[in-house]
Scaffold this motif. Structure first.
Motif: not given
Ligand code: PRX
Length: 669
Positions: A293-299, A557-561, A614-618, A623-632
């Motif tokens: 999920t988007g929320k990291p877990k503290g183990l 986590s892809t969810g966090e991104i 935005h990913i670099a900032k957040w 964690a910056v993605p290599r590519k961003v595809f804009l899709v419909d």
């Protein structure tokens, strides 16, 4: 079966190698802790057959107890209440520092290599065990003075510098719980982790220096705590922040923290402070890691079990001996750094090398130079770093350095599969004189779960070899959940018995802990990885079966991104998937649908770029993605779930397998 250190590519005949005598590297200080594979098999069988007896003996000999334990093992995986060494009391910092400071006060404990390389003749900065004890005790006083109490969580946001280790041990000394947050995380990511831990004391540096560039870490802390409020509280949190002066650049003291300089505070206190006798199950640290999920877990890890995992794996897997020096290049912000830069070498009383730079700065010779200068016997790193060195002319550098690496005898890798060609490169580059090990563990396991034992287990490139003591691996059928007993098959990797260093819970959310690891297949701990077992019982880890992606050894986590990207404002829907990358193992790729009204306001290339920023900032630059595809549109199931599997296949160029993909507008930058 092949002898140790040779590459096997053919299926191996039964029975597995039990009788081969391994060769010793040229400079072994004595003999490996285990004489041969038979001894491993015997010990391993004992660890499963009679865990109480086995771990009682291990815990008694490896750790110093203030009060002996009365019950070795309690609870079950099914109930999620597993606990170890009940009734026992001990202190992790005493075990890692005092007992060695008493026996060998002048022995180096920490060797520090800063980002900017010293001249090759310069000796590394050394901190002996006696000095480490003083530093830890002074900081323990300071923490108490700041009001930190037993059980409280202290956040450590620091690069790989000696003070980070002092911070962890000082927390342990007073019974506080450390939460080290990887120095590459951005302010919002740090803020989320502070908030989850409700942490009020932060230890940091003025600036970090990495690859020749400075990172304003105190400034990040300032951004993270601005307007920070913990649930149920009326006012903003007033954090206390202790700052190591590393670069000396001016650091503005912040509005919302009570700031102080580390060295000024520590100088006020005496060099000894008695350690707290902690319960065996008292938490030692929590470490945030990514889940589905988007929320990291503290183990959360427990004091005695975790320390024991470090001591026993260091001894048997890495074959560590008292005169050895460990250079683990893992960051203290992740489990590799916790276990193999800090707790394993120190609990065994060895010297550990801390390096806060990168493998390629100023050249790809850097690791070899550090190994030569520190005269390290053990090098622990990630395949991605080895690939980088290999690509960056690392073998030429290594060839030049190899005569200075005469003490090096173990190179271990962690985090992703060590491909056969990289294994071979490493082996050949080092003149065949070292054991090259592919090891497997997780934040959850605390210590090695699979690994060849250095000098004992024949290695098979691409394979993590055999299970470690106390780990009983099973492969589960993903659909029926039944155990797959045949060899030469793959399945979900799980363990059917608890071991001492298993994480005890997800901080503040035991239900999530149960749900993630134990609920789907009752009676097992599921790793989230798929694995293959060959006919000799050798295991190969095939990768995650959940939405976790491993980029340069960083678990994301892809969810966090995705959550971070949805806060960007321009995207209606996003899906993040991992794709193979020759250097970083995996890379992140984003598929994003624009909100209609925004489409015309910026060019697509601006939007792609701003998504990356935005990913670099957040989250952080790593964690910056290599590519961003804009899709419909994104491919979905009837119930509306995004089919990431299809997106992954598209990236692999396998669209045809899926027939009609008209729901997805295959994108193009
Ligand atoms: O997917 C596995 C991968 O790294 C994950 C654990 O990530 P983390 O908790 O961040 O710890 C990383 C360092 C211990 C695992 O679930 N992994 C780790 N080692 C290997 C591996 N995948 C393949 N081969 C390995 N040797």
């Amino acid at each position: 079966m092949c002898p140790p250190h040779t590459s096997c590519t053919q299926p191996q005949p039964q029975p597995p190698a039990r009788t081969l005598t391994p060769t010793l590297p040229r400079n072994h200080p004595s003999t490996p802790h285990l004489a041969n594979l038979n001894e491993y098999h015997d010990l391993y069988q004992e660890s499963l057959r009679d865990p109480d007896h086995f771990w009682r003996a291990m815990a008694t000999s490896a750790l110093h107890w203030d009060q002996p334990f009365h019950t070795t093992r309690h609870g079950s995986l099914e109930a999620g209440d597993h606990a170890w060494f009940l009734g026992g009391r001990l202190n992790a910092s005493y075990n890692c520092v005092d007992r060695h400071a008493l026996a060998t006060p002048d022995k180096p404990a920490l060797l520090y290599e800063p980002d900017t390389p010293a001249t090759s003749q310069a000796r590394p900065q050394q901190i002996t065990y006696a000095e480490l004890l003083r530093e830890v005790c002074r900081l323990a006083w300071v923490l108490r003075d700041l009001g930190v109490r037993k059980g409280e969580i202290v956040t450590v946001y620091m690069p790989n510098i000696p003070e980070a280790v002092v911070a962890m041990l000082a927390c342990a000394r007073i019974g506080a719980v450390h939460s080290v947050v990887f120095a590459g995380f951005s302010a919002p990511a740090l803020r989320g982790r502070l908030q989850d831990a409700r942490s009020r004391v932060i230890l940091t540096v003025d600036e970090g220096v990495r690859g020749g560039k400075t990172v304003a870490m105190k400034r990040v802390v300032e951004d993270a705590v601005g307007g920070l409020r913990y649930g149920g509280e009326e006012a903003d949190v007033q954090c206390k922040c202790l700052v190591v002066r590393k670069t000396g650049s001016p650091v503005p003291w912040c509005q919302q923290t009570q700031d102080a300089w580390w060295h000024e505070e520590c100088a006020r206190w005496p060099g000894y402070s008695a350690p707290e006798a902690m319960g065996a199950e008292d938490p030692l640290f929590l470490l945030y890691t990514s889940g589905s999920t988007g929320k990291p877990k503290g183990l959360l890890h427990a004091t005695a079990g975790y320390l024991l995992g470090c001591a026993v794996s260091g001894k048997y897997v890495l074959d560590l001996h008292p005169a050895d020096t460990m250079f683990c290049a893992g960051d203290v912000g992740w489990i590799t750094g916790h276990s193999y830069s800090v707790y394993t070498p120190l609990v065994l009383g060895l010297a550990t090398v801390l390096f806060d730079g990168t493998p390629s700065f100023p050249t790809c010779a850097r690791y070899w130079e550090i190994l030569a200068r520190t005269r390290a016997t053990h090098f622990y790193t990630a395949p991605t770093a080895l690939r980088l060195i290999k690509k960056g002319n690392g073998n030429a550098y290594a060839a030049a350095a190899v005569h200075n690496l005469e003490r090096l005898r173990v190179v271990a890798s962690i985090g992703e599969p060590l491909a056969a060609n990289v294994w071979q490169w490493c082996h050949d580059t080092l003149d065949g004189q070292v054991h090259v090990l592919d090891t497997y563990f997780q934040t959850e396991t605390g210590c090695h779960a699979f690994a060849p034992l250095a000098g004992v287990t024949p290695t098979k490139p691409g394979y993590v070899a055999l299970p470690f003591l106390g780990f009983n691996p099973v492969l589960l059928d993903p659909v029926s959940g039944a155990e797959i007993r045949e060899s030469g098959t793959e399945g979900l990797l799980a363990f059917d018995q608890p071991w001492p260093s298993i994480a005890r819970t997800v901080w503040g959310d035991h239900a999530r802990y149960m749900q993630t690891y134990f609920a789907q297949h009752k009676g097992y701990f599921t790793t989230g990885d798929a694995a293959f077992r060959d006919r000799n019982g050798y295991f190969k880890v095939l990768g995650r079966v959940d939405d976790v992606v491993n980029v340069s050894g960083h678990r994301l986590s892809t969810g966090e991104i995705e959550s971070a990207l949805l806060s960007h404002g321009a995207f209606a829907e996003v899906a993040v998937v991992g794709t193979e990358d020759a250097l970083t193992g995996q890379a992140l790729v984003v598929f994003a649908c624009l909100k209609n009204d925004l489409e015309d306001q910026k060019t697509k290339s601006q939007l792609r770029q701003s998504a990356q920023q935005h990913i670099a900032k957040w989250i952080g630059r790593f964690a910056v993605p290599r590519k961003v595809f804009l899709v419909d549109d994104l491919p979905k199931t009837r119930s509306g779930k995004i089919m990431r599997r299809i997106l992954r296949k598209i990236l692999e160029g396998e669209e045809n397998e899926f027939g009609d993909l008209s729901t997805v507008n295959i994108p193009f930058p």
